[in-house]
Enzyme design. Structure first.
Site, short mmCIF file in Angstrom:
data_model
loop_
_atom_site.label_atom_id
_atom_site.label_comp_id
_atom_site.label_asym_id
_atom_site.label_seq_id
_atom_site.Cartn_x
_atom_site.Cartn_y
_atom_site.Cartn_z
N ILE A 1 0.81 -1.22 0.00
CA ILE A 1 0.00 0.00 0.00
C ILE A 1 0.85 1.27 0.00
CG2 ILE A 1 -1.98 -1.09 1.09
CD1 ILE A 1 -1.08 -0.05 3.76
N GLY A 2 2.15 1.12 0.00
CA GLY A 2 3.02 2.29 -0.05
C GLY A 2 4.47 1.88 -0.06
N SER A 3 5.31 2.73 -0.62
CA SER A 3 6.74 2.44 -0.65
C SER A 3 7.51 3.72 -0.81
CB SER A 3 7.08 1.46 -1.79
OG SER A 3 6.76 2.04 -3.05
N ASP B 1 7.26 16.09 12.28
CA ASP B 1 7.05 15.90 10.84
C ASP B 1 5.56 15.94 10.51
OD1 ASP B 1 7.82 15.64 8.23
OD2 ASP B 1 8.10 13.46 8.30
N GLY C 1 11.70 2.17 2.80
CA GLY C 1 11.05 0.88 3.04
C GLY C 1 9.70 0.79 2.35
#
Length: 353
Positions: free
Chosen positions: A86-88, A197, A92
């Site tokens: 679902i994400g990269s 952040d 990572g």
């Protein structure tokens, strides 16, 4: 009209860390100098645990996990089946995973690293500290695994994804989003935890229209020293002026007010549908030198004249060049922009820009 000086609660800064005497050295003849840590100002930007949340369905008929106690046992890594990515990013990959014994769905953040064992253990210890937190406006961290040089973090799955790239023109809806994020920030700051952040991509939403603070950029901490409180963790585009230029504010950096700047910039971005300092400066490959000069030396962005006086005041209370003039998260929760309307009953209607 710009507000005058506003009160701000300054967090305390207790003394240095004292080693735990219950863990004697195995080799008394060996010494290793370690940086001093201020554990009450823990500034590791990781997702934190909220309490209970209702289960909801996700594509494919999978079941979202019912929230459990913050101290619940971490599922065995071998029992987690990867469903899809679902994400990269460079640090990572994030996977949707299914817990085979229960069918519950989580997000698994896999961090690739080859750092020495001591640093990996330190990171996992800090994650364990953070997973003891308990608030409905921060993403639950269920545990950490250290396997074959990889750090894998098990997180609450937010099926609506992030708010990055969304335009939210409705002030009542935006006020409800701001209220949820501020509630999470106020909780973290009370626990002396600094996010460092805050930005649209780290604000996640689920099918119940709950907005929670997260950080999928946790891999950045692996390239820092063991003193992340003094490291450059965070995205430059959303950093406060005094954090970029240490000559400002007489060299004093208040990380709590830095979170408020980043929050205010994100809320204004939702309203405008673009990055307040210029879309071409935000994205990778932009003119970072010009962006940093704009943040440090230009007037802070303002809400447009078409916005309500309450919203314009709210943004001004966040985007003050002088950190001491920014309101705290707790004070902002009492601002008229937040308190004048009840949370909207309808779903959050957002459009991708």
């Amino acid at each position: 009209m710009r507000p005058g000086p506003l009160p701000m609660t300054r967090p305390s800064h207790p003394g240095q860390h004292i080693p735990n005497p219950t863990h004697p050295r195995r080799r008394p003849d060996l010494t290793l100098p370690l940086p001093q840590r201020d554990l009450t100002s823990l500034a590791v930007p990781l997702p934190l645990p909220p309490p209970s949340a209702p289960a909801s369905s996700v594509p494919g008929g999978l079941q979202l996990p019912m929230a459990t106690s913050a101290c619940a046992q971490t599922p065995e890594l071998a029992d987690l089946e990867r469903v899809r990515r679902i994400g990269s990013g460079s640090g990572g990959t994030v996977w949707m995973v299914r817990h085979r014994p229960t069918g519950r769905i989580y997000a698994l953040k896999v961090i690739y690293c080859n750092h020495e064992d001591a640093i990996r253990r330190q990171i996992c210890r800090e994650i364990e500290i953070l997973r003891t937190a308990d608030n409905p406006y921060v993403v639950r961290c269920h545990g950490c695994y250290d396997r074959a040089g990889e750090i894998e973090i098990l997180l609450e799955y937010m099926d609506g994804g992030s708010l990055d790239g969304r335009r939210i023109a409705s002030e009542p809806v935006l006020a409800d989003i701001a209220r949820q994020v501020l509630s999470g920030l106020a909780y973290l700051h009370r626990r002396r935890i600094v996010h460092r952040d805050i930005k649209p991509s780290n604000l996640l939403i689920n099918a119940a229209r709950q907005v929670k603070i997260a950080d999928f950029g946790v891999g950045r901490i692996l390239v820092q020293t063991m003193d992340p409180c003094n490291s450059s963790v965070g995205t430059i585009a959303y950093m406060s002026p005094e954090r970029i230029n240490t000559d400002l504010n007489e060299g004093v950096y208040n990380a709590y007010s830095g979170d408020i700047w980043s929050f205010g910039l994100s809320i204004l971005e939702f309203y405008l549908g673009r990055f307040p300092f210029g879309e071409h400066l935000k994205r990778q490959g932009g003119d970072w030198a010009s962006l940093m000069c704009a943040i440090c030396y230009s007037n802070p962005p303002e809400a447009p004249s078409t916005a309500s006086p309450e919203f314009r005041s709210f943004i001004a209370c966040c985007l003050q060049t002088e950190p001491r003039r920014r309101l705290t998260a707790t004070e902002l929760l009492r601002h008229p922009f937040i308190t004048r309307t009840q949370p909207p009953v309808a779903d959050i209607a957002v459009s991708t820009v």
